[in-house]
Design an enzyme around this catalytic site. Structure first.
Site, PDB file in Angstrom:
ATOM      1  N   HIS A  28       1.242  -1.394  -0.025  1.00  0.00           N
ATOM      2  CA  HIS A  28      -0.218  -0.635  -0.043  1.00  0.00           C
ATOM      3  C   HIS A  28       0.212   1.424  -0.040  1.00  0.00           C
ATOM      4  O   HIS A  28       2.280   1.250   0.250  1.00  0.00           O
ATOM      5  CB  HIS A  28      -1.151   0.249   1.187  1.00  0.00           C
ATOM      6  N   ASP A  38      -8.117  -5.698  -0.736  1.00  0.00           N
ATOM      7  CA  ASP A  38      -7.687  -6.229  -2.120  1.00  0.00           C
ATOM      8  C   ASP A  38      -8.214  -7.448  -1.730  1.00  0.00           C
ATOM      9  O   ASP A  38      -8.093  -8.624  -2.634  1.00  0.00           O
ATOM     10  CB  ASP A  38      -7.637  -5.503  -2.570  1.00  0.00           C
TER      11      ASP A  38
END
Ligand code: SDX
Length: 392
Positions: A270, A327
């Site tokens: 991320h 996700d």
């Protein structure tokens, strides 16, 4: 200034701005919406209540929530002519391509809520976008499978309405399974907003020029589609399918570490979280709930759990602070519920619309707001005189 884009050389690739909606502490893995931790909202709230919180800054009273939910329900239908718009697409068009086109076209149907200088029109446009996204998303799915569109049934909840429009057929009654509705609603909460991510930056930048809200959200949908962003949920499940069984994991872990190999662990890493994405924690626990409710199992969940365990104990991932993100597990749940992978990012866009709309409203409502204009650090040739083609 809130909503202002300031170019800070310290941020070589992003424009930054002030906002009161969402706080992220990437090092600690903290995510707050208007001060409330995402874990508490996911556990205790629902998507309509979180939508109200993001738009208005406070959790609603029972009466306020009832009124807000009723208002949203009055906008769930789309102009009948819009269903003709779908027929211009090939049946095998990616649903995200349809979302980009249809949402951008909304300004042609609802031009009575495109004057951004009018706060009443801004509010109506905001409610229209939040209300119509489930209908538009369900229609994109129905079109892809050659089934008739279903009209909204406002006796159902926001999320139940979406499930019925997606999976129901005119030939028979559709029964919303409460545990699936709750899991879907929680997934919407987990995707509602996430500070200055790429697609929200796109919406803010488009909005800063005075573009109409429907065009701004269409721009956000286009940006979200990328596999490095919202497209990662589709890519993550496809990756798990490619890996297959846990014994194949070491090979893919080595590929992910190989700088000469473009393969990356989708659903891992991320730009901001250098710790566990708090949304992934909730998502992982939701997998079991959905499996139990639907009495299904998916061996890919075991593969995902084993992949996480191996990666989190691998020096490469530990050193680079790569953890599962929102996700990584979502696709397993959506697959169990019955969505094709091509619909995963559509669901992300459906949920993120309230965040985009809240961020857009925050920016547009600021009287000091100016058009965003990030600068570039020029690295090309110094000034020089033109050379005629006969001398080149
Ligand atoms: C979302 O911004 C948001 O808030 C987005 C989002 C939201 O809610 O809006 O949270 C939603 O987009 C989540 C991210 C979904 N994307 C993926 O899961 C795709 C896979 N992830 C990677 O593509 C990547 O992690 C990014 C794009 C998310 C971030 O990439 P960066 O900026 O390169 O990450 P980094 O700087 O932390 O990388 C550090 C290192 C790099 O190697 P070096 O250059 O230091 O040698 O780790 C490597 C990266 O190459 N790396 C990975 C990796 N992610 C980063 N290596 C293998 N697999 C990965 N997944």
């Amino acid at each position: 200034q809130t909503g202002m884009f300031t170019y800070d050389p310290g941020f070589t690739s992003t424009a930054s701005c002030e906002s009161g909606l969402t706080y992220i502490d990437g090092e600690e893995g903290v995510l707050l919406h208007r001060g409330y931790p995402i874990g508490q909202l996911a556990e205790n709230s629902n998507f309509m209540e979180v939508s109200y919180l993001l738009l208005n800054g406070e959790l609603p009273s029972a009466a306020e929530l009832e009124n807000f939910t009723y208002t949203i329900s009055r906008h769930t239908m789309v102009h009948e002519q819009l269903s003709t718009f779908y027929r211009g697409f090939r049946r095998d068009a990616h649903p995200m391509a349809i979302m980009c086109g249809v949402v951008g076209a909304l300004s042609a149907f609802y031009h009575d809520s495109t004057d951004i200088a009018d706060p009443v029109q801004r509010k109506i446009a905001s409610h229209r976008l939040i209300a119509k996204m489930p209908t538009i998303a369900a229609m994109a799915y129905k079109y892809s499978v050659g089934q008739p569109f279903l009209y909204p049934d406002n006796k159902l909840s926001y999320t139940g309405n979406f499930l019925r429009m997606t999976f129901g057929v005119p030939a028979e009654e559709y029964e919303v399974i409460p545990a699936v509705e709750k899991a879907m609603d929680r997934i919407f909460i987990l995707h509602a907003d996430h500070e200055q991510n790429a697609s929200t930056s796109t919406v803010r930048l488009a909005g800063s020029s005075g573009a109409n809200p429907f065009a701004c959200i269409a721009a956000g949908i286009a940006c979200l589609w990328g596999p490095a962003h919202g497209g990662a949920n589709e890519a993550a499940l496809n990756m798990l399918k490619e890996i297959g069984t846990p014994d194949k994991i070491p090979h893919y872990i080595e590929r992910a570490k190989d700088k000469n190999d473009p393969f990356r662990l989708m659903g891992f890493g991320h730009r901001v979280y250098k710790n566990y994405d708090p949304r992934a924690t909730v998502m992982q626990s939701t997998v079991r709930e959905v499996f139990d409710a639907l009495k299904v199992n998916d061996p890919l969940f075991e593969t995902a759990l084993r992949l996480e365990e191996i990666a989190l104990n691998d020096p490469y991932f530990v050193e680079k602070k790569l953890f599962p993100n929102v996700d990584f597990y979502s696709g397993i749940i959506l697959n169990a519920i019955g969505f094709p992978t091509t619909m995963f990012t559509v669901l992300f866009a459906l949920a993120r619309t309230v965040g985009w709309v809240a961020q857009w409203n925050e920016m547009i409502s600021d009287p000091g707001q100016k058009i965003g204009r990030p600068r570039q650090l020029y690295t090309g040739p110094a000034a020089r005189d033109y050379v005629g083609i006969d001398k080149r």
